[in-house]
Scaffold this active site. Structure first.
Site, PDB file in Angstrom:
ATOM      1  N   HIS A  81       0.846  -1.196   0.000  1.00  0.00           N
ATOM      2  CA  HIS A  81       0.000   0.000   0.000  1.00  0.00           C
ATOM      3  C   HIS A  81       0.879   1.244   0.000  1.00  0.00           C
ATOM      4  CE1 HIS A  81       0.760  -0.503   4.290  1.00  0.00           C
ATOM      5  NE2 HIS A  81       0.126   0.630   4.592  1.00  0.00           N
ATOM      6  N   HIS A 103       1.309   3.852   1.999  1.00  0.00           N
ATOM      7  CA  HIS A 103       1.858   4.555   3.164  1.00  0.00           C
ATOM      8  C   HIS A 103       3.387   4.559   3.115  1.00  0.00           C
ATOM      9  CE1 HIS A 103      -2.080   4.241   5.681  1.00  0.00           C
ATOM     10  NE2 HIS A 103      -2.013   5.358   4.980  1.00  0.00           N
ATOM     11  N   ASP A 132       5.805   4.317   5.184  1.00  0.00           N
ATOM     12  CA  ASP A 132       6.667   3.325   5.847  1.00  0.00           C
ATOM     13  C   ASP A 132       6.737   2.017   5.057  1.00  0.00           C
ATOM     14  OD1 ASP A 132       3.910   3.098   6.705  1.00  0.00           O
ATOM     15  OD2 ASP A 132       4.518   1.750   8.327  1.00  0.00           O
ATOM     16  N   HIS A 133       6.038   1.944   3.932  1.00  0.00           N
ATOM     17  CA  HIS A 133       6.066   0.742   3.090  1.00  0.00           C
ATOM     18  C   HIS A 133       6.640   0.997   1.702  1.00  0.00           C
ATOM     19  CE1 HIS A 133       3.590  -1.705   5.915  1.00  0.00           C
ATOM     20  NE2 HIS A 133       3.326  -0.482   6.337  1.00  0.00           N
ATOM     21  N   HIS A 157      -7.759  -1.323   5.558  1.00  0.00           N
ATOM     22  CA  HIS A 157      -6.824  -0.367   6.157  1.00  0.00           C
ATOM     23  C   HIS A 157      -7.302   1.035   5.785  1.00  0.00           C
ATOM     24  CE1 HIS A 157      -3.068   0.840   7.926  1.00  0.00           C
ATOM     25  NE2 HIS A 157      -2.481   1.206   6.809  1.00  0.00           N
ATOM     26  N   ASP A 194      -0.592  -3.713   5.903  1.00  0.00           N
ATOM     27  CA  ASP A 194      -1.330  -3.216   7.069  1.00  0.00           C
ATOM     28  C   ASP A 194      -2.800  -3.604   6.912  1.00  0.00           C
ATOM     29  OD1 ASP A 194       1.062  -2.194   7.773  1.00  0.00           O
ATOM     30  OD2 ASP A 194       0.491  -0.080   7.675  1.00  0.00           O
ATOM     31  N   HIS A 236       5.864  -5.460  12.202  1.00  0.00           N
ATOM     32  CA  HIS A 236       5.265  -4.122  12.130  1.00  0.00           C
ATOM     33  C   HIS A 236       4.809  -3.691  13.524  1.00  0.00           C
ATOM     34  CE1 HIS A 236       2.327  -0.986  10.801  1.00  0.00           C
ATOM     35  NE2 HIS A 236       3.067  -0.902   9.721  1.00  0.00           N
TER      36      HIS A 236
HETATM   37 ZN   LIG Z   1      -0.402   1.692   6.480  1.00  0.00          ZN
HETATM   38 ZN   LIG Z   2       2.610   0.560   8.142  1.00  0.00          ZN
END
Ligand SMILES: [Zn+2]
Ligand SMILES: [Zn+2]
Length: 379
Positions: free
Chosen positions: A83, A85, A87-88, A170, A241, A305
């Site tokens: 996805h 976001h 942090d990914h 999510h 997530d 995570h």
């Molecule tokens: Zn996320």
């Molecule tokens: Zn995340």
């Protein structure tokens, strides 16, 4: 066999011990053999230069994490992004730029939400990023709109990968990936050959390749009498997530391992929601994942995570939130094999082998094993 190396196990922000999310999956075929004795189960002659791997998510700093492993960007077959976001995926432009600078020329498959393609177009346009290799972009939206939401990759004629995509729940569209490795192998029954007085020679190789042969003393040997055809199938499901593990009910039914986020304990999740009823973080607690895994009768799960609030040590008596809190939250409802991922932790996953030709139709059991840290060789 799939070999997993966790490159980042923190949620949202990096900590000193944990980088943000990324996971490498090496696709190993320990049975690859150029010799006639392909029956040696432990012979590892898979060419070091042809050990393909996948990268699932690419948080910022993933390329620095890779420097502590033996993985090479030249062998990277595909990147899957769960996805959008940060942090990914914030590590993606840098990782691709480094692959370019290190001379990679082989095409690379990127399976990701459409927005990732737009993001990369921006980097290419505004930062003069030039990629000297073809990026085969596969949009997850397109994949999900097809009846067959799978991509097949032939690594060689005995070794295939299938990547399936599953929608999750999510704040933004998030996805899980099912990675299935299939290795077909023909095994020579050397015990039977020796018992029948046929010593090792070039004839063994011919039998293994399906040829019927005649020995020097005139015996006619049929290949089919001396070979087994085995298929080993290994499947891991890697979730992005997700606040509803049930989204993966179908996906995990035939999986050897589920890797799922467990951002916090149930108690902390409830406390966050109580403090701010309008804020829904849309993540899972260890308890939620454990409950799902128990219900689905999953043998093996790895949680990852983790919120930065949890320290890496495991001590249930400590007042400082730590891994024991997460572990106990899951173990209060889950009785299977549970691991909590750490950066550089490595696991091997061996799926069951169908021994098609044996009369019992027996199977070699599937197995997940923690094998240590990718950084051990640095010590
Ligand atoms: Zn996320
Ligand atoms: Zn995340």
């Amino acid at each position: 066999m799939l070999k997993l190396t966790f490159l980042g196990t923190s949620a949202g922000v990096p900590t000193k011990q944990r980088n943000v999310t990324a996971l490498a999956i090496e696709c190993l075929n320990l049975h690859t053999s150029g010799s006639s004795q392909g029956n040696r189960p432990h012979s590892n002659s898979q060419n070091k230069k042809s050990r393909p791997w996948l990268l699932i998510d690419c948080g910022e700093g993933t390329q620095q994490q890779l420097l502590h492993t033996k993985l090479s960007l030249h062998q990277l077959t595909a990147i899957c992004i769960t996805h959008v976001h940060g942090d990914h995926c914030y590590g993606l432009p840098g990782l691709l730029a480094s692959a370019a600078m290190s001379g990679r020329r082989e095409p690379l498959t990127l399976i990701a939400p459409k927005a990732i393609s737009a993001l990369l177009d921006g980097f290419i346009l505004h930062t003069e990023l030039y990629l000297p290799f073809i990026l085969n972009f596969v949009s997850i939206e397109d994949l999900l709109s097809q009846e067959d939401n799978k991509i097949k990759i032939d690594l060689d004629n005995q070794h295939q990968l299938m990547i399936e995509v599953y929608p999750l729940s999510h704040r933004v569209p998030s996805h899980g990936f099912g990675i299935t490795q299939t290795i077909s192998r023909r095994t020579l029954n050397t015990d039977k050959l020796i018992a029948n007085g046929i010593p090792a020679s070039a004839l063994w190789g011919k039998l293994q390749q399906g040829e019927n042969v005649t020995t020097e003393d005139g015996q006619h040997l049929h290949s089919a009498d001396y070979v087994h055809d085995d298929v080993q199938r290994t499947k891991v499901v890697i979730a992005g997530d997700n606040d509803t593990p049930e989204c993966l009910s179908t996906a995990v039914m035939d999986a050897d391992l589920l890797v799922h986020e467990a951002t916090y304990t149930h108690e902390v999740m409830m406390a966050i929601q109580a403090r701010n009823p309008d804020f829904d973080p849309m993540h899972s607690s260890a308890h939620i994942v454990g409950t799902f895994a128990q219900k689905m009768n999953l043998k093996n799960i790895i949680l990852t995570h983790f919120s930065a609030r949890y320290q890496g040590f495991d001590n249930p008596d400590s007042e400082t939130p730590n891994m024991a809190y997460i572990r106990l939250d899951a173990q209060s409802v889950y009785q299977g094999n549970l691991w909590l991922a750490e950066d550089f932790a490595q696991y091997t996953v061996n799926g069951a082998t169908d021994l098609a030709d044996t009369q019992e139709g027996s199977q070699k059991e599937s197995r997940v094993q923690y094998i240590g840290s990718a950084r051990d060789h640095e010590k």
